[in-house]
Enzyme design. Structure first.
Site, PDB file in Angstrom:
ATOM      1  N   ASP A 234       0.310  -1.392 -10.699  1.00 16.12           N
ATOM      2  CA  ASP A 234      -0.187  -1.529  -9.338  1.00 16.12           C
ATOM      3  C   ASP A 234      -1.703  -1.669  -9.384  1.00 16.12           C
ATOM      4  OD1 ASP A 234       0.154   1.065 -10.382  1.00 16.12           O
ATOM      5  OD2 ASP A 234       0.238   1.999  -8.434  1.00 16.12           O
TER       6      ASP A 234
ATOM      7  N   GLU B 178      -8.654   6.026 -18.399  1.00 10.59           N
ATOM      8  CA  GLU B 178      -7.270   5.585 -18.196  1.00 10.59           C
ATOM      9  C   GLU B 178      -7.038   4.159 -18.684  1.00 10.59           C
ATOM     10  OE1 GLU B 178      -6.250   4.910 -14.073  1.00 10.59           O
ATOM     11  OE2 GLU B 178      -8.277   4.261 -13.614  1.00 10.59           O
TER      12      GLU B 178
END
Ligand SMILES: *[C@@H]1O[C@H](CO)[C@@H](O)[C@H](O)[C@H]1NC(C)=O
Ligand SMILES: *[C@@H]1O[C@H](CO)[C@@H](O)[C@H](O)[C@H]1NC(C)=O
Ligand SMILES: *[C@@H]1O[C@H](CO)[C@@H](O)[C@H](O)[C@H]1NC(C)=O
Ligand SMILES: *[C@@H]1O[C@H](CO)[C@@H](O)[C@H](O)[C@H]1NC(C)=O
Length: 579
Positions: free
Chosen positions: A320, A515
């Site tokens: 996403d 991340e």
């Protein structure tokens, strides 16, 4: 129970769907729907929409709703001005994070064995620091959440967890696969066991695993890695009783994916069943409320609901967001975020993962002595293999591609997921794996110094160029390393070296694990998308530890050391020959 009236005549008639009374993301009138959510989010009191929906109520929902009604009634147009909203929030809500107590995993200890296998001294020290980070990412949910769930958006789970970090304060589903693999290397078996028990608990409670540990995630999932988590745990412990206990729940989750996320497609007279991400839930995502609202501006009500469903399916995919899910008016894999049509696509990686899941479930039944059940899962894997090769494999290009359910054609853009069947070892001929390596070499995806990008398209979304993500690097490297040719194995090592180098360089600069990373630059975190790049970071740490374990004898910390690392064996063998 909310009624969902969602009529699709067939997959071909996806356009003819009627959206009416889709259920909201959850039933809470504070965290998932209603005027408080709407007014607080659209007033933009916080930088991140996730902040409000992670707050804790100080009073019961009835009292909070009643207080807000009173406040609205005395406001012009029932719209509470920002200063009054702030005051209301400080009276009735606590800031996020109060539902956790600090918790240090009791099974953490210094010097897990795998550190000894890392030859490069600097990398070994760094690995010890990554191992250390597990202590700061451990979270235990307070018992108050169990006793008074109505005050929290947090979903109670019985065991402590290791979270990703940053804004991701709670457990996440697919992240946890790489976290658990890292914990097992760190010899934190009890923590890994507890995390898996939490997921089994969630399957028993919801019938599947929510995207993450918040009620606003409870009607969508994420890439289903639970069976592989159990496989990792079993390989580390050989605990058959654990396997026996977990297996029925793993099968329940598998049934959810087959009953609720599958599609039958007829191609050339043959019918195949494959899976997709598909979330029949309306309204903006509470944690990204204003993004979703603004993106849908100007659309009809039906189109809004359709877009919000597709964005949730994008979130369910773990990617996403990405141009991978764009389908424009012409059915082309092109457009912008508003063209996200995740549910119109059969993804290569989801189907490869489910193929591996079927083979793994078969192996679990064999281990436990149930040959008949094992045979059933082997048959399911064989049927899926046939479907993957009919719909996703492209012999001419030599790789697997996402299949568009509306146009009945493949999307030929490069994504690392085009090689997911290599990772899952879900293909029938050995030449297919090697063809995929040739495809990869001509794809343009290997030209970047820091790893394989998520696509070659710079859309501004975070699952696109120039970002590279730890789980994708790991699956890619693991797939190549399992191929028989030296060429593929060398490429796997090469990519591991690039990835470790960029993680290390960024750590030297920022003293943090990110991340995601940029495929260019000298240790550069990734960017783009809905929020700022996050630190922590669960899956990054897990993947780094796995690569440092797998290639510890040869990896170096980067720069000119890469060269010396490659030359050293030559120097040694030359010295040996001279003697
Ligand atoms: C809202 O107003 C009603 C009527 O004045 C009152 O009885 C109620 O206590 C108020 N609610 C709160 C939470 O203040
Ligand atoms: C109230 O709503 C009307 C119509 O939507 C608008 O024209 C007016 O400006 C609003 N008044 C205030 C005080 O926000
Ligand atoms: C899955 O689909 C079945 C049948 O359509 C439905 O009854 C069930 O509620 C769904 N399960 C979940 C967890 O959404
Ligand atoms: C892709 O879409 C963009 C706008 O969204 C357009 O400018 C471009 O021409 C399209 N490319 C193709 C190949 O259709």
């Amino acid at each position: 129970m909310h009624k969902s009236l969602f009529l699709c005549l067939s997959t071909v008639a996806l356009y003819a769907c009627v959206y009416a009374a889709l259920p909201p993301p959850c039933d809470s009138e504070i965290f998932c729907t209603g005027p408080i959510l709407h007014q607080v989010q659209t007033a933009k009191l916080f930088d991140d929409d996730k902040y409000f929906v992670d707050m804790k109520l100080r009073e019961t929902p009835d009292v909070v709703l009643s207080a807000f009604r009173n406040l609205s009634n005395e406001s012009p147009n029932n719209t509470v001005p920002p200063a009054k909203l702030q005051e209301f929030l400080s009276n009735y809500f606590e800031k996020p994070g109060t539902e956790f107590e600090s918790w240090t995993p009791p099974d953490w200890h210094t010097e897990p064995k795998f550190l000894g296998g890392i030859a490069d001294q600097q990398l070994r020290n760094w690995a010890a620091q990554i191992h250390n980070l597990w202590k700061s990412l451990g979270r235990k949910i307070r018992t108050g959440v169990k006793d008074h769930p109505e005050l929290y958006s947090q979903i109670y789970t019985p065991h402590p967890v290791v979270v990703p970090g940053g804004r991701f304060r709670e457990l996440y589903y697919w992240d946890s696969y790489w976290v658990i693999n890292g914990l097992l290397l760190s010899e934190m078996t009890d923590t890994a066991h507890g995390m898996i028990q939490n997921f089994l608990y969630l399957v028993n409670r919801y019938g599947f695993i929510p995207n993450g540990g918040r009620i606003y995630y409870e009607r969508r999932s994420q890439p289903p890695f639970l069976t592989l988590m159990v496989d990792s745990y079993y390989r580390a412990t050989m605990d058959k009783e654990f396997l026996r206990g977990a297996l029925p729940t793993l099968e329940q989750e598998y049934r959810f994916w087959m009953q609720n996320r599958s599609v039958a497609v007829t191609l050339n007279g043959a019918q195949h069943v494959l899976n997709r991400y598909h979330v029949q839930v309306g309204s903006p995502r509470p944690e990204s409320y204003t993004d979703d609202l603004e993106l849908a501006e100007g659309l009809t009500e039906d189109r809004k609901e359709q877009l919000w469903m597709e964005l949730k399916a994008g979130a369910e995919s773990g990617w996403d967001f990405t141009s991978r899910w764009y389908v424009d008016r012409d059915g082309q894999n092109n457009g912008t975020l508003g063209d996200t049509r995740t549910s119109q696509i059969l993804p290569t990686d989801l189907n490869a993962l489910l193929c591996l899941t079927e083979k793994t479930l078969a192996s679990f039944h064999r281990i436990l002595g149930d040959g008949d059940s094992a045979a059933q899962y082997d048959q399911a894997a064989a049927r899926r293999l046939e479907a993957i090769e009919s719909l996703l494999w492209d012999a001419e290009r030599g790789a697997w591609f996402d299949f568009n359910l509306v146009t009945h054609s493949k999307h030929f853009e490069f994504y690392p997921s085009n090689l997911a069947p290599v990772w899952a070892q879900c293909y029938s001929g050995p030449q297919m794996g090697e063809k995929a390596v040739q495809y990869l070499k001509s794809s343009g995806a290997l030209q970047f110094p820091n790893g394989v990008p998520t696509s070659l398209r710079e859309s501004g979304q975070q699952w696109d160029y120039p970002n590279a993500w730890p789980p994708l690097q790991h699956m890619f490297i693991e797939g190549l390393s399992k191929l028989p040719s030296e060429d593929a194995k060398q490429l796997a090592f090469d990519l591991a070296q690039r990835w470790i180098k960029t993680n290390w360089l960024a750590y030297m600069k920022y003293e943090a694990m990110f991340e995601k990373y940029d495929v260019n630059g000298d240790g550069k975190p990734g960017g783009g998308g809905e929020y700022e790049v996050q630190l922590g970071f669960g899956w990054t740490n897990g993947v780094a530890l796995q690569l440092l374990d797998q290639y510890g004898a040869t990896l170096t910390s980067g720069g000119s050391r890469v060269l010396s690392g490659l030359l050293l064996p030559l120097v040694i063998s030359a010295t040996v020959m001279l003697q």
